[in-house]
Design a protein around this motif. Structure first.
Motif, short mmCIF file in Angstrom:
data_model
loop_
_atom_site.label_atom_id
_atom_site.label_comp_id
_atom_site.label_asym_id
_atom_site.label_seq_id
_atom_site.Cartn_x
_atom_site.Cartn_y
_atom_site.Cartn_z
N ARG A 116 0.85 -1.19 0.00
CA ARG A 116 0.00 0.00 0.00
C ARG A 116 0.88 1.24 0.00
NH1 ARG A 116 -4.22 0.22 4.70
NH2 ARG A 116 -2.57 1.26 5.85
N GLU A 171 1.52 4.84 1.04
CA GLU A 171 1.08 5.70 2.14
C GLU A 171 1.29 7.16 1.75
OE1 GLU A 171 -0.42 5.08 5.05
OE2 GLU A 171 -0.62 2.97 4.46
N ARG A 183 -0.10 10.02 2.71
CA ARG A 183 0.03 11.05 3.75
C ARG A 183 1.44 11.04 4.35
NH1 ARG A 183 -4.03 10.83 8.67
NH2 ARG A 183 -3.01 8.83 8.97
N ARG A 184 1.94 9.86 4.62
CA ARG A 184 3.31 9.75 5.14
C ARG A 184 4.30 10.34 4.14
NH1 ARG A 184 5.40 4.14 7.63
NH2 ARG A 184 4.69 4.41 9.76
N GLN A 192 8.82 -1.75 5.17
CA GLN A 192 8.49 -0.46 4.57
C GLN A 192 9.63 0.00 3.68
OE1 GLN A 192 7.80 2.57 7.52
NE2 GLN A 192 9.12 1.57 9.01
N LEU A 238 1.49 7.70 11.61
CA LEU A 238 0.31 6.83 11.50
C LEU A 238 0.01 6.47 10.04
CD1 LEU A 238 -2.11 5.59 13.05
CD2 LEU A 238 -3.32 7.74 12.61
N LEU A 239 -0.33 5.20 9.84
CA LEU A 239 -0.73 4.75 8.50
C LEU A 239 -2.07 5.38 8.13
CD1 LEU A 239 0.14 0.94 8.65
CD2 LEU A 239 1.57 2.84 7.89
N SER A 240 -2.38 5.36 6.83
CA SER A 240 -3.62 5.96 6.36
C SER A 240 -4.85 5.17 6.81
CB SER A 240 -3.60 6.04 4.83
OG SER A 240 -3.33 4.76 4.29
N ALA A 241 -4.66 3.91 7.12
CA ALA A 241 -5.74 3.03 7.59
C ALA A 241 -5.06 1.79 8.18
CB ALA A 241 -6.64 2.63 6.42
N PRO A 242 -5.79 0.99 8.93
CA PRO A 242 -5.18 -0.25 9.43
C PRO A 242 -4.79 -1.17 8.27
CG PRO A 242 -7.38 0.07 10.37
CD PRO A 242 -7.21 1.10 9.32
N LEU A 243 -3.89 -2.07 8.54
CA LEU A 243 -3.57 -3.09 7.53
C LEU A 243 -4.49 -4.30 7.70
CD1 LEU A 243 0.34 -2.97 7.68
CD2 LEU A 243 -1.12 -2.14 5.84
N PHE A 261 -6.20 -6.63 4.58
CA PHE A 261 -6.41 -7.94 5.22
C PHE A 261 -7.64 -7.94 6.14
CE2 PHE A 261 -1.81 -7.64 4.56
CZ PHE A 261 -1.58 -8.81 3.85
N ASN A 276 -7.64 -9.64 1.14
CA ASN A 276 -7.03 -10.92 1.50
C ASN A 276 -7.71 -11.43 2.77
OD1 ASN A 276 -4.47 -11.00 -0.37
ND2 ASN A 276 -4.69 -8.91 0.40
N LEU A 331 7.37 -2.58 12.35
CA LEU A 331 6.75 -1.41 11.70
C LEU A 331 6.28 -0.40 12.75
CD1 LEU A 331 6.30 -0.68 8.79
CD2 LEU A 331 4.06 -1.76 8.89
N LEU A 367 -1.79 -0.71 13.63
CA LEU A 367 -1.78 -1.53 12.41
C LEU A 367 -3.08 -2.29 12.23
CD1 LEU A 367 1.79 -3.14 12.62
CD2 LEU A 367 1.10 -1.08 11.40
N TRP A 381 -10.41 6.91 12.75
CA TRP A 381 -9.02 6.42 12.70
C TRP A 381 -8.02 7.52 13.07
CZ3 TRP A 381 -6.13 2.33 12.97
CH2 TRP A 381 -4.85 2.31 12.42
N ASN A 382 -8.29 8.72 12.60
CA ASN A 382 -7.31 9.79 12.81
C ASN A 382 -7.53 10.58 14.09
OD1 ASN A 382 -5.76 9.55 10.34
ND2 ASN A 382 -7.62 10.19 9.29
#
Lengths: 103, 333
Positions: A12, A14, A16-17, A47, B7-12, B58, B85, B241, B250, B282-283
Motif C-alpha cells: 500500500r 502511504e 500522507r506519510r 516499509q 500513523l498509517l492511512s488506515a489499518p492493515l 487484510f 485478502n 513497523l 496496524l 481512525w485519525n
C-alpha cells in the motif's frame, strides 16, 4: 529490464506519510528511514523509503529500468546517471528477496 | 507523539468478529459472555465496501466461531472479489471436507486452527469439548487436501507453556506453515480464570527466551508471537513497523454489530463502521490517540526497554488496571 512486482507481495502506498516526509526533507531533515510504501510478505511487514517506494510503484512489468530512472530523476531533479546505480542496486536486492522479477 | 505522526492511512488488518456465538465454551475465551445483535449479510457487505475504499488489505475472521454464520462463505467470496485478502481462525469443529472446499471456493488465503496442546485430552479439557482435538487435526488435513494454506494458533497458558515444542511438531505433521503462540490475555473468561491459567512474569520471560531461541533455530516452520513485552529479549525483531502494541496502529477489531474496538481484548468502542466516518475515527478518536501516545508509568519510567516495548501489551495493562499506560502485568523487569 522491466521489473515486475511479485503479486504475492501485498502493498500500500502511504500518501500522507509521503507528503509528511517531503515536507520534512524541505526542512532539511533526514528522511532516509521513513516509509512511504508498506509491504506485507508472508505475514511480515516491511516499509520502503521515499526512493524505494518510487521505484516499487513503477515495477509494473511494463516500464523499463531506464524509464524508471528517467521518471524519478525528472520528478526529483536528479541527474539520471546519479540515480541509475542506486536503482539498479535496489532492484537487485528486491529480486534476491523474490519481491520482483524481470518481466 | 512519534507513533501518531507516522500513523498509517488506515489499518492493515481488521480482525472481524462476525458473531460472539460459539459451539465451544473455552476456559480462556474473551468473548463467551458477550451478546450483541449481528449485522445482516447486506450490512456485512457494506462493511467490506468501506474496507476496500480505505485500502485495508487484510480481513481475519475470528469469533466466536466464524463458521457459526452460514453466510461466511458468501461474505468472504465478496471480500475476495473486492481484492481483499481473507483469512480466519476457527476451532475446526465444523471444517469437514465439504466445508474445506467451500473455504477454497470463497478465496480464503489461509485458515488458522486453534490447538492448545499436542495431547488430545489436554486440548479437549481446555476447550471444554470432548473430541475437539481430533476434529481440529482433521480440519487441518481437510484444508491441506483442498489446497488451503493452514496456520495453527495456541494460547500459551499454564497447561502448555513447557510443551510448546510438541505443538510445533504437531504442526509439522499436519503440513502447517505457520504457528502462532499467542500470549494469554486476561479478558472475559481469561480474566476470571487468570489465577489458574496465567504464568508469572518470570515464567513468561523463560518461555519467551526459549521460544525465541527455537524460532531462530527453526527454518521449516514460521513461528510468530504477537507480544510487545518481548521487545527487550535477544532474538526479537528489532525493527518492527510500529513499537509496542500494534492494536490501533496496524489493526482494529470489529464487533458483530459493526462497533470498532482497538482490539478484541479491549472492550472500549471507538465508533461504528456503518454509522461513523471511518477516517475521522481512525485519525481523531481520543481513545486511539491515547493508545498511540502512551506515557511511561510506574516501573516503565526510566526503563531502558520502554522505547521498544512502549509498556508492553496495552490490553493486559488495561484489563488489570483500567489504564492503558500502566506497565504490562506480564513484564518481568
Amino acid at each position: 529490464m522491466k521489473p515486475k512486482r511479485n503479486p504475492d507481495v501485498i502493498w500500500r502506498h502511504e500518501q500522507r506519510r509521503e507528503q509528511q516526509l517531503l515536507e520534512a526533507a524541505e526542512r532539511g531533515e533526514d528522511i532516509s528511514e521513513g516509509g512511504t510504501v508498506i509491504l506485507v510478505v508472508n505475514g511480515t511487514m516491511h516499509q520502503l523509503n521515499l526512493l524505494g517506494g518510487e521505484i516499487w510503484r513503477r515495477c509494473d512489468g511494463e516500464t523499463e529500468l531506464a524509464a524508471i530512472v528517467q521518471e524519478i530523476g525528472a520528478e526529483y531533479e536528479v541527474a539520471a546517471e546519479e540515480l541509475e546505480q542506486d536503482v539498479r542496486e535496489f532492484l537487485v536486492d528486491l529480486q534476491q528477496r523474490g519481491w520482483v522479477t524481470d518481466a | 507523539m512519534r507513533e501518531q505522526n507516522t500513523l498509517l492511512s488506515a489499518p492493515l488488518t481488521f480482525n472481524w468478529t462476525l458473531s460472539f456465538r460459539c459451539n465451544f465454551s473455552c476456559s480462556h475465551c474473551y468473548s463467551r459472555e458477550e451478546q450483541v445483535p449481528e449485522l445482516s449479510l447486506a450490512e456485512l457487505k457494506q462493511v467490506v465496501d468501506i474496507l476496500r475504499q480505505k485500502q485495508v488489505p487484510f480481513i481475519n475472521f475470528g469469533g466466536g466461531e466464524p463458521l457459526i454464520r452460514p453466510d461466511l462463505y458468501d461474505l468472504a467470496g465478496y471480500a475476495t472479489a473486492q481484492g481483499l485478502n481473507v483469512s480466519m481462525n476457527s476451532n475446526g469443529w465444523l471444517l469437514d471436507a465439504g466445508a474445506a472446499e467451500k473455504v477454497k471456493a470463497a478465496g480464503f488465503k489461509s485458515v488458522g486452527i486453534s490447538i492448545d496442546s499436542a495431547e488430545a485430552g489436554l486440548h479437549d479439557e481446555f476447550r471444554c469439548m470432548p473430541g475437539s482435538f481430533d476434529r481440529a487435526t482433521a480440519a487441518l488435513q481437510h484444508l491441506a487436501s483442498a489446497g488451503i494454506r493452514t496456520t495453527m494458533s495456541a494460547v500459551i497458558s499454564r497447561i502448555n507453556f513447557r510443551q510448546f515444542r510438541e505443538l510445533l511438531q504437531l504442526a509439522r505433521e499436519h503440513e502447517v506453515k505457520q504457528v502462532y503462540l499467542h500470549n494469554f490475555k486476561c479478558s472475559g473468561r481469561g480474566f476470571q480464570n487468570r489465577e489458574e491459567l496465567d504464568l508469572t512474569p518470570e515464567e513468561w520471560k523463560d518461555f519467551y527466551r526459549e521460544a525465541l531461541e527455537v524460532k531462530q533455530e527453526t527454518d521449516d516452520l514460521s513461528i510468530s508471537f504477537d507480544d510487545p513485552v518481548i521487545a527487550s529479549l535477544p532474538g526479537y525483531d528489532a525493527d518492527p513497523l510500529v513499537k509496542g502494541s500494534s492494536c490501533g496502529k496496524l489493526s482494529l477489531h470489529l464487533r458483530p454489530n459493526g462497533d470498532i474496538t482497538p482490539c478484541g481484548f479491549i472492550p472500549l468502542v471507538v465508533g461504528n463502521i456503518l454509522r461513523d466516518d471511518f477516517d475521522t475515527l481512525w485519525n481523531e478518536s481520543p481513545l486511539l490517540l491515547k493508545m498511540r501516545t502512551k506515557e511511561a508509568k510506574g516501573k516503565c519510567v526510566g526503563c531502558g526497554a520502554y522505547e521498544d516495548c512502549l509498556g508492553g501489551c496495552t490490553a493486559r495493562a488495561f484489563a488489570e488496571t483500567g489504564d492503558f499506560s500502566e506497565p504490562d502485568p506480564h513484564c518481568w523487569k
